[in-house]
Design an enzyme around this catalytic site. Structure first.
Site, PDB file in Angstrom:
ATOM      1  N   SER A  15     -10.231  56.345  26.075  1.00 56.70           N
ATOM      2  CA  SER A  15     -10.232  55.170  26.900  1.00 56.70           C
ATOM      3  C   SER A  15     -11.590  55.200  27.508  1.00 56.70           C
ATOM      4  O   SER A  15     -12.186  56.385  27.819  1.00 56.70           O
ATOM      5  CB  SER A  15      -9.353  55.314  28.071  1.00 56.70           C
ATOM      6  OG  SER A  15      -7.911  55.381  27.470  1.00 56.70           O
ATOM      7  N   GLU A  28       0.197  23.778  26.174  1.00 55.37           N
ATOM      8  CA  GLU A  28       0.318  24.483  27.206  1.00 55.37           C
ATOM      9  C   GLU A  28      -0.790  25.092  27.934  1.00 55.37           C
ATOM     10  O   GLU A  28      -2.039  25.114  27.510  1.00 55.37           O
ATOM     11  CB  GLU A  28       1.291  25.626  26.671  1.00 55.37           C
ATOM     12  CG  GLU A  28       2.624  25.556  26.389  1.00 55.37           C
ATOM     13  CD  GLU A  28       3.449  25.491  27.643  1.00 55.37           C
ATOM     14  OE1 GLU A  28       3.389  24.422  28.402  1.00 55.37           O
ATOM     15  OE2 GLU A  28       4.232  26.474  28.028  1.00 55.37           O
ATOM     16  N   LYS A  73       1.170  55.659  37.747  1.00 59.84           N
ATOM     17  CA  LYS A  73       0.274  54.291  38.357  1.00 59.84           C
ATOM     18  C   LYS A  73       0.675  53.118  37.659  1.00 59.84           C
ATOM     19  O   LYS A  73       0.954  52.024  38.331  1.00 59.84           O
ATOM     20  CB  LYS A  73      -1.067  54.875  38.119  1.00 59.84           C
ATOM     21  CG  LYS A  73      -2.043  53.781  38.673  1.00 59.84           C
ATOM     22  CD  LYS A  73      -3.582  53.954  38.279  1.00 59.84           C
ATOM     23  CE  LYS A  73      -4.582  52.996  38.674  1.00 59.84           C
ATOM     24  NZ  LYS A  73      -5.830  53.265  38.668  1.00 59.84           N
ATOM     25  N   ASP A  74       1.017  53.263  36.106  1.00 58.64           N
ATOM     26  CA  ASP A  74       1.333  52.081  35.540  1.00 58.64           C
ATOM     27  C   ASP A  74       2.632  51.517  35.938  1.00 58.64           C
ATOM     28  O   ASP A  74       2.996  50.506  35.620  1.00 58.64           O
ATOM     29  CB  ASP A  74       1.355  52.394  34.036  1.00 58.64           C
ATOM     30  CG  ASP A  74      -0.142  52.345  33.493  1.00 58.64           C
ATOM     31  OD1 ASP A  74      -1.058  51.817  34.044  1.00 58.64           O
ATOM     32  OD2 ASP A  74      -0.313  53.096  32.295  1.00 58.64           O
ATOM     33  N   HIS A 123      -7.352  55.533  20.797  1.00 56.38           N
ATOM     34  CA  HIS A 123      -7.176  57.257  20.712  1.00 56.38           C
ATOM     35  C   HIS A 123      -8.272  57.968  20.091  1.00 56.38           C
ATOM     36  O   HIS A 123      -8.401  59.023  20.384  1.00 56.38           O
ATOM     37  CB  HIS A 123      -5.853  57.521  20.371  1.00 56.38           C
ATOM     38  CG  HIS A 123      -4.795  57.320  21.518  1.00 56.38           C
ATOM     39  ND1 HIS A 123      -4.219  55.889  21.939  1.00 56.38           N
ATOM     40  CD2 HIS A 123      -4.009  58.153  22.252  1.00 56.38           C
ATOM     41  CE1 HIS A 123      -3.358  55.967  22.910  1.00 56.38           C
ATOM     42  NE2 HIS A 123      -3.324  57.384  23.062  1.00 56.38           N
TER      43      HIS A 123
END
Length: 430
Positions: A223, A291, A247-248, A219
């Site tokens: 971004s 894994e 949107k997210d 922040h």
């Protein structure tokens, strides 16, 4: 830079005002992810995976706490307690499958998040610390996932702990004491389970703390965006809420639908069948494999088969750790003034070669150590290091980038306002 649409936080109730004067937590949230936080208006779906990572971390913490209420960290009772959770605890099977598959999906979204950062130059100034904190989160994830994989105390859990902690014994003098300290003895046993369970429970909360630092550091510069062009005016941004929360939100719902389908219809597809056999120190599995999210690094480890000055095992361990640690130095290895791979045609081709190379490493890491896969691992490992240490510095020095848009708004509106400007003038990266 102030924005006309960025309204300051104003409590609307007496309780809200009282709270804001004494502990302004709602104000902090509003300024961090609400209408008070400006976000570039051209973010694509690659930027959704950061939010998804936070969602899966939350899922892992919640399901992990529930499972810990029933799990018994004993060499005699661990496997039985997991079976008890699966068969006798109300919705225990769902919690266990949600946690086990949640780890895989957590790594999926984090890997996509990392490769998105590689493509769009998210490691470049002024976001170097954001990138490094993200890598710290990834390292903590790997440690947490390894310890969690040991806890069911199945065959692959036991032998995975035996093999992976054995890496440390490759280091002269200090290696074996470190291995004994990690295991609490000379082989995985009761002390190992107790230590790994306590650390597996603790580390997700440490990850959550580093995530807060990661978001905080993001922040400060703001971004990034697909063009790599800096924000120049109010027209280049939108408020995070409601535009990006919507949107997210829908993207997260779509991705969680896939996750739910795996949990309910194919819960064992990402695991190993040997882990449904109780741990037996006297029976070695035919093919010991970690894994799937560790396979590329396992392939790098196995790529070293000959002693040269140092033992081959030590070279493999050093290369495995170096394959992650060199990512911390990307801001200085890639000196191109352009951030985004969308405007770097040569870089873009090598980026996709890197993606293919990592997939090949994953294939080799999950396959038996036959001469073919060992040879392929050697070639793929050599290219992996060459990409970051040789190709990337050379490309950043000699590549001619494409012209950048004059602003983020111009890149969104295309021909309407898009006037190309010189690279240094349009989007200074440093």
């Amino acid at each position: 830079m102030s924005f006309a649409w960025a309204k300051p936080y104003e409590p609307k109730t007496e309780l809200g005002r009282w709270m804001d004067e004494r502990m302004p937590l709602p104000r902090l949230v509003f300024n961090a992810v609400g209408g008070g936080y400006p976000v570039p208006r051209n973010l694509n779906y690659g930027w959704n995976f950061g939010v998804l990572s936070g969602i899966f971390l939350t899922i892992q913490i919640i399901t992990g706490i529930v499972l810990a209420m029933w799990y018994f960290s004993s060499a005699d009772g661990a496997f039985t307690s997991v079976e008890h959770i699966m068969r006798d605890v109300n919705a225990g099977w769902m919690m266990r499958y949600a946690h086990a598959n949640g780890a895989s999906f957590f790594f999926i979204v984090v890997y996509i998040h990392i490769f998105r950062g590689l493509y769009y130059g998210s490691y470049k100034a002024p976001r170097e610390l954001v990138w490094m904190l993200g890598l710290v989160i990834y390292l903590l994830m790997m440690a947490t996932a390894f310890m969690g994989y040991v806890l069911p105390w199945g065959q692959m859990s036991y032998w995975g702990a035996q093999v992976i902690t054995g890496f440390f014994s490759a280091f002269p003098l200090v290696g074996e004491p470190i291995r004994i300290w990690l295991l609490g003895g000379y082989a995985p046993d009761q002390a190992t389970l107790t230590r790994f369970f306590s650390l597996h429970y603790l580390l997700p909360f440490v990850i959550a703390g580093v995530v807060i630092l990661h978001i905080w550091s993001l922040h400060i510069p703001g971004s990034g965006n697909p063009t790599g062009v800096d924000v120049k005016s109010e027209k280049d941004t939108l408020p995070f809420h409601p535009f990006y929360t919507a949107k997210d939100g829908w993207f997260a719902a779509a991705f969680l639908t896939i996750y739910a389908a795996v949990v309910f219809f194919a819960p064992n597809s990402l695991g190993h069948p040997d882990n449904y056999i109780p741990a037996n120190p006297l029976a070695t599995p035919a093919h010991i494999v970690p894994e799937w999210y560790f396979w590329p690094f396992y392939a790098i480890l196995r790529a070293f088969t000959a002693d040269f000055i140092l033992p081959a095992k030590l070279w493999g361990v050093l290369a495995m750790f170096a394959s992650i640690l060199l990512l911390f130095f990307l801001p200085w290895l890639d000196k191109s003034p352009v951030r985004s791979g969308a405007y770097r045609p040569v870089f873009r081709r090598f980026f996709w070669l890197l993606v293919v190379d990592v997939l090949i490493l994953g294939w080799c890491g999950g396959s038996p150590a036959t001469p073919f896969f060992v040879a392929l691992s050697e070639i793929a490992s050599a290219y992996y290091f060459a990409h970051f240490l040789i190709i990337l510095p050379l490309v950043s020095k000699y590549e001619t980038p494409l012209p950048l848009p004059s602003s983020i708004t111009a890149s969104v509106l295309h021909g309407e306002e898009a006037e190309a400007a010189p690279i240094g003038q349009a989007a200074p990266a440093n």
